[in-house]
Scaffold this active site. Structure first.
Site, PDB file in Angstrom:
ATOM      1  CE  LYS A  85     -13.218 -18.996 -20.996  1.00  0.00           C
ATOM      2  NZ  LYS A  85     -13.461 -18.152 -22.187  1.00  0.00           N
ATOM      3  NE  ARG A 142      -6.008  -8.832 -23.329  1.00  0.00           N
ATOM      4  CZ  ARG A 142      -6.182  -9.924 -24.047  1.00  0.00           C
ATOM      5  NH1 ARG A 142      -7.327 -10.600 -23.946  1.00  0.00           N
ATOM      6  NH2 ARG A 142      -5.247 -10.355 -24.879  1.00  0.00           N
TER       7      ARG A 142
END
Length: 553
Positions: A516, A272
């Site tokens: 995930k 990010r």
């Protein structure tokens, strides 16, 4: 391990803010302006080409000093120094977080494990420049010799949100020779709709993934490669149409991307925070390398401001401490980002990841559960559209929602009086949030409009607006690569300062890993490749059976 400090809520500085909040609780903001004619000028600060008007806050000089005292007590200066010098600020992964080094000048020095990383950063910038110039000039072409006209960036999270924001925000600076497209979602509609509009002979793909194993990115990249092969390409020409930004050069080579066409990602840059690196290639290809360097220069200017400006004049520090003030002392659970510029429509999406992935944490750096709220929900949208949607909740709802208004003084598209009208909307919303309208004022207004007294008294409660909704206004002369770089860096540093106060690690993101992991276990069951027991709960098992029945797997 970091030094163990007293519990945040037990600090004297914290208690001082609790006391200050009690004194301010019943004082309307409009009275603060009446009592202090110089308030607007005193609460206007500038840095790196941005101006911050924070006068419309539940704030006095006493409260501002108390907030800065809390920042000092929490070790902001030491943590900031560690951030810029390559200290291990990401403790759970034992890494520095050196996105600031990516915009450091060529003569700078920042060391990781004893090595100065600045020369490697600038070598990568040089490699980016060579690529951009070769594509823009037509020297580098696709396998048929045709010039590239489109680039598709395949990535997700930080490899997607930051570059997309910058490309769209800086549309007035597009060079015109390259059209940029972004694919992130694993939903097949995303890449299918993108590829439908493209010519494989003139399309370049950028695969952006640090591990080269991110499921969404890898699956979309495999589909893009097959589309290329099915439409005139061949295995030998894959390397002419596919490039990678990754730390896993070997995996990229197995995909068919030559090491010469692979750009580095480093462990000391989180996703990010990565648009300043080669992850920013979509920006450079669309705008040109000069504009990309201006983006870096704007961010570097904000870095310098954050490091050197006095706390009382420091934009990231002030914005962060105001957020702490409302989040932890006034019960605000969310924060609105309201850009009054169509080009900044994707800013809230990028800041959502930046802020919520960074500060959505529940334990301190020592692993101790916090007893105070950390990151608020960040949301927003482009003005003035939101005024006809969610501003109703901000003005008359029961929740306190602080807001940042962001607007340039000059537009790239000065059509008639549009920008003046937009600016008027921005100022009017900020004033309405601050001043509101009392029930008595609403009743008087209704009577003046011709309504009789009883009807006016009945309707007045519905028209009353409480006010005392805090907001900041961020101004810039015009949205440019430089001011956009400064704006994004401002929010990066604001996020970091908040994490210092809350004593959390804003550079890891373990919360995204569990989904995930479970997803990797569920997928084989959906595809009929595994019958190995339950997925873990009956609800999930039931929907797996439903999916397989309907899809025929």
């Amino acid at each position: 391990m970091p030094e163990k400090h007293p519990a945040l809520t037990s600090r004297a500085e914290w208690q001082a803010l609790n006391d200050a909040k009690a004194r301010l609780e019943h004082l309307p903001m409009r009275e603060l302006f009446q009592q202090d004619p110089g308030r607007a000028q005193r609460y206007l600060v500038e840095g790196a080409g941005l101006s911050l008007d924070f006068s419309r806050n539940r704030l006095t000089d006493e409260v501002l000093e108390a907030l800065l005292n809390l920042a000092r007590a929490c070790g902001l200066e030491e943590r900031r120094t560690a951030l810029f010098r390559g200290g291990l600020v990401n403790l759970t992964e034992q890494r520095p977080a050196l996105h600031t080094a990516l915009r450091e000048g060529e003569q700078g020095e920042v060391r990781v494990n004893g090595d100065n990383i600045i020369p490697e950063i600038h070598r990568t910038l040089g490699k980016m420049k060579a690529l951009v110039e070769s594509i823009h000039s037509g020297e580098r072409t696709g396998h048929t010799g045709a010039r590239f006209t489109d680039v598709v960036s395949i990535g997700i999270g930080g490899s997607f949100l930051g570059p997309k924001l910058a490309v769209e925000a800086l549309r007035p600076y597009w060079q015109g020779s390259i059209n940029c497209h972004f694919v992130a979602n694993i939903d097949g509609t995303d890449i299918t709709e993108t590829l439908t509009r493209l010519n494989p002979d003139t399309t370049l793909f950028l695969v952006q993934s640090k591990s080269f194993r991110t499921q969404e990115t890898l699956e979309n990249s495999l589909l893009a490669r097959q589309w290329f092969l099915d439409n005139g390409g061949n295995a030998a020409s894959v390397s002419q149409h596919f490039m990678a930004v990754t730390a896993n050069v070997e995996e990229a080579a197995r995909f068919g991307i030559e090491p010469a066409n692979t750009f580095p990602m480093w462990d000391w840059v989180g996703g990010r925070y990565s648009l300043w690196s080669a992850i920013g290639l979509p920006i450079a290809l669309t705008l040109g390398m000069a504009a990309f360097r201006e983006l870096l220069a704007g961010a570097h200017a904000m870095d310098t401001h954050f490091r050197e400006a006095p706390e009382r004049e420091n934009l990231p520090v002030i914005m962060a401490m105001l957020s702490v003030w409302y989040n932890n002392f006034w019960g605000a659970e969310s924060h609105a980002v309201l850009p009054y510029d169509e080009y900044l429509k994707y800013l809230p999406e990028h800041l959502q990841q930046l802020d919520m992935e960074s500060n959505g944490k529940r334990v301190t750096q020592n692993g101790i559960s916090v007893d105070y709220p950390t990151g608020p929900v960040l949301w927003g949208g482009v003005g003035a559209n939101g005024q006809h949607a969610y501003h109703q909740l901000i003005h008359q709802g029961t929740r306190l929602i602080p807001a940042d208004f962001i607007i340039p003084l000059r537009s790239h598209n000065p059509v008639a009086s549009h920008h003046a009208a937009l600016f008027a909307n921005c100022l009017s919303q900020a004033r309405a949030m601050m001043a509101g309208k009392t029930e008595a004022e609403a009743e008087q207004e209704l009577v003046a409009g011709g309504l009789d007294g009883d009807a006016a008294r009945q309707l007045a409660p519905h028209k009353a607006i409480p006010g005392n909704r805090p907001c900041n206004i961020l101004l810039m002369e015009r949205l440019t690569p430089h001011t956009l770089g400064a704006l994004i860096a401002l929010y990066e540093h604001r996020t970091f300062v908040q994490s210092v106060i809350w004593d959390i690690d804003c550079f890891d993101q373990w919360g995204v890993e569990l989904g995930k992991q479970i997803g990797n276990e569920i997928l084989p069951k959906l595809l009929g490749e595994s019958e190995d027991g339950s997925a873990g709960d009956s609800a999930t098992d039931n929907l797996i059976r439903l999916f397989r029945d309907r899809s025929g797997t």
